[in-house]
Design a protein around this motif. Structure first.
Motif, PDB file in Angstrom:
ATOM      1  N   LEU A 144       0.791  -1.231   0.000  1.00 20.73           N
ATOM      2  CA  LEU A 144       0.000   0.000   0.000  1.00 20.73           C
ATOM      3  C   LEU A 144       0.823   1.280   0.000  1.00 20.73           C
ATOM      4  CD1 LEU A 144      -2.946  -1.053   2.346  1.00 20.73           C
ATOM      5  CD2 LEU A 144      -2.731  -1.291  -0.125  1.00 20.73           C
ATOM      6  N   ILE A 153      -7.996   5.625  -4.797  1.00 18.34           N
ATOM      7  CA  ILE A 153      -7.599   4.233  -4.573  1.00 18.34           C
ATOM      8  C   ILE A 153      -8.868   3.387  -4.630  1.00 18.34           C
ATOM      9  CG2 ILE A 153      -6.609   2.596  -2.922  1.00 18.34           C
ATOM     10  CD1 ILE A 153      -5.059   5.081  -1.735  1.00 18.34           C
ATOM     11  N   VAL A 155     -10.285  -0.316  -3.782  1.00 17.69           N
ATOM     12  CA  VAL A 155      -9.968  -1.526  -3.011  1.00 17.69           C
ATOM     13  C   VAL A 155     -10.831  -2.663  -3.544  1.00 17.69           C
ATOM     14  CG1 VAL A 155      -9.845  -2.547  -0.715  1.00 17.69           C
ATOM     15  CG2 VAL A 155      -9.493  -0.086  -0.983  1.00 17.69           C
ATOM     16  N   GLU A 163     -14.261  -0.459  -1.651  1.00 23.33           N
ATOM     17  CA  GLU A 163     -14.001   0.879  -1.113  1.00 23.33           C
ATOM     18  C   GLU A 163     -13.297   1.698  -2.181  1.00 23.33           C
ATOM     19  OE1 GLU A 163     -13.095   0.615   3.600  1.00 23.33           O
ATOM     20  OE2 GLU A 163     -11.577  -0.276   2.312  1.00 23.33           O
ATOM     21  N   HIS A 167      -6.129   8.020   0.314  1.00 23.83           N
ATOM     22  CA  HIS A 167      -5.493   7.269   1.395  1.00 23.83           C
ATOM     23  C   HIS A 167      -6.036   7.686   2.768  1.00 23.83           C
ATOM     24  CE1 HIS A 167      -2.306   5.362   3.744  1.00 23.83           C
ATOM     25  NE2 HIS A 167      -2.054   6.533   4.305  1.00 23.83           N
ATOM     26  N   LEU A 170      -9.691   6.684   3.360  1.00 21.18           N
ATOM     27  CA  LEU A 170      -9.848   5.237   3.549  1.00 21.18           C
ATOM     28  C   LEU A 170      -9.363   4.802   4.934  1.00 21.18           C
ATOM     29  CD1 LEU A 170      -8.804   3.988   0.004  1.00 21.18           C
ATOM     30  CD2 LEU A 170     -11.097   3.967   0.977  1.00 21.18           C
ATOM     31  N   GLU A 176     -11.702  -2.144   5.003  1.00 24.36           N
ATOM     32  CA  GLU A 176     -10.736  -3.111   4.446  1.00 24.36           C
ATOM     33  C   GLU A 176      -9.348  -2.493   4.280  1.00 24.36           C
ATOM     34  OE1 GLU A 176     -11.021  -6.334   3.539  1.00 24.36           O
ATOM     35  OE2 GLU A 176     -13.125  -6.503   4.130  1.00 24.36           O
ATOM     36  N   TYR A 177      -9.293  -1.320   3.660  1.00 27.87           N
ATOM     37  CA  TYR A 177      -8.014  -0.670   3.388  1.00 27.87           C
ATOM     38  C   TYR A 177      -7.270  -0.368   4.683  1.00 27.87           C
ATOM     39  CZ  TYR A 177      -4.642   2.706   1.497  1.00 27.87           C
ATOM     40  OH  TYR A 177      -3.479   3.362   1.154  1.00 27.87           O
ATOM     41  N   TRP A 181      -3.638  -1.695   5.789  1.00 33.80           N
ATOM     42  CA  TRP A 181      -2.579  -0.727   6.097  1.00 33.80           C
ATOM     43  C   TRP A 181      -1.961  -1.033   7.459  1.00 33.80           C
ATOM     44  CZ3 TRP A 181       0.290   2.781   3.673  1.00 33.80           C
ATOM     45  CH2 TRP A 181       0.989   3.711   4.443  1.00 33.80           C
TER      46      TRP A 181
END
Length: 199
Positions: A144, A153, A155, A163, A167, A170, A176-177, A181
């Motif tokens: 990521l 982004i 997902v 999603e 950044h 999210l 999820e992201y 991360w």
């Protein structure tokens, strides 16, 4: 049923030729295929009419110029069948240099820095960021840190977009992201501590 149009530079994809489409796209794949020829030939393949100076400038942006200069034959060094004489990271950097030299309107990076160590990846990312300015850039990545500066982004999970956003958005969404991360940051911290113990 899903309908719609894909447009490149205002032109419908259905109305452009395959040749003009290919000329507009530069791809750096995860598994780079190199020709059994010199490093110079493999970089210049991106734009055969490029000057020696342009080839060297592309190599510099791809952070492979110092490695090439350390070789006995420098840019004339043969890479072997499918680039077997180079490491995975060196092959990827040759592919990045090739794409930089091509100078296309659209860039597609498919896990383009996956074979690189974190330090080299960071250096190349700054070059890719400069090269990507004012052109459409698609980045496919599991790491990521590669996509934190993206305008948007997406997902994917089980083939579906679950999603989308920047950044920071999210991370705030805690979905999820954000979960991925957190796991990657923990893994990075663990690796860092392990290195300290081993050195």
């Amino acid at each position: 049923v899903t309908t719609g149009n894909i447009r490149i530079g205002g032109n419908d994809l259905k109305d452009v030729t395959q040749k003009s489409l290919r000329a507009s796209i530069g791809i750096v794949p995860q598994d780079t295929v190199l020709f059994n020829d010199s490093i110079e030939y493999n970089i210049r393949y991106g734009r055969p009419t490029a000057t020696d100076e342009e080839v060297r400038e592309a190599a510099k942006h791809a952070q492979i110029d110092r490695f090439i200069e350390s070789l006995n034959l420098k840019y004339k060094t043969n890479v072997g069948e499918r680039g077997l004489k180079l490491s995975g990271g060196e092959k990827q950097r040759v592919a990045i240099a090739r794409t930089i030299l091509k100078n296309p309107h659209i860039l597609l990076f498919d896990e383009a820095t996956s074979a690189l160590d974190s330090h080299t990846e960071k250096e190349i990312q700054s070059s890719l960021y400069e090269v990507s300015k004012n052109r459409t850039t698609l980045v496919i990545a599991h790491r990521l840190s590669t996509v934190v500066n993206a305008d948007e982004i997406l997902v994917l999970k089980a083939g579906e977009i679950v999603e989308r956003g920047k950044h920071s958005d999210l991370l705030n969404a805690a979905g999820e992201y954000a979960g991925m991360w957190k796991k990657q940051q923990e893994a990075k911290e663990y690796e860092s501590k392990l290195k300290e113990v081993l050195t």
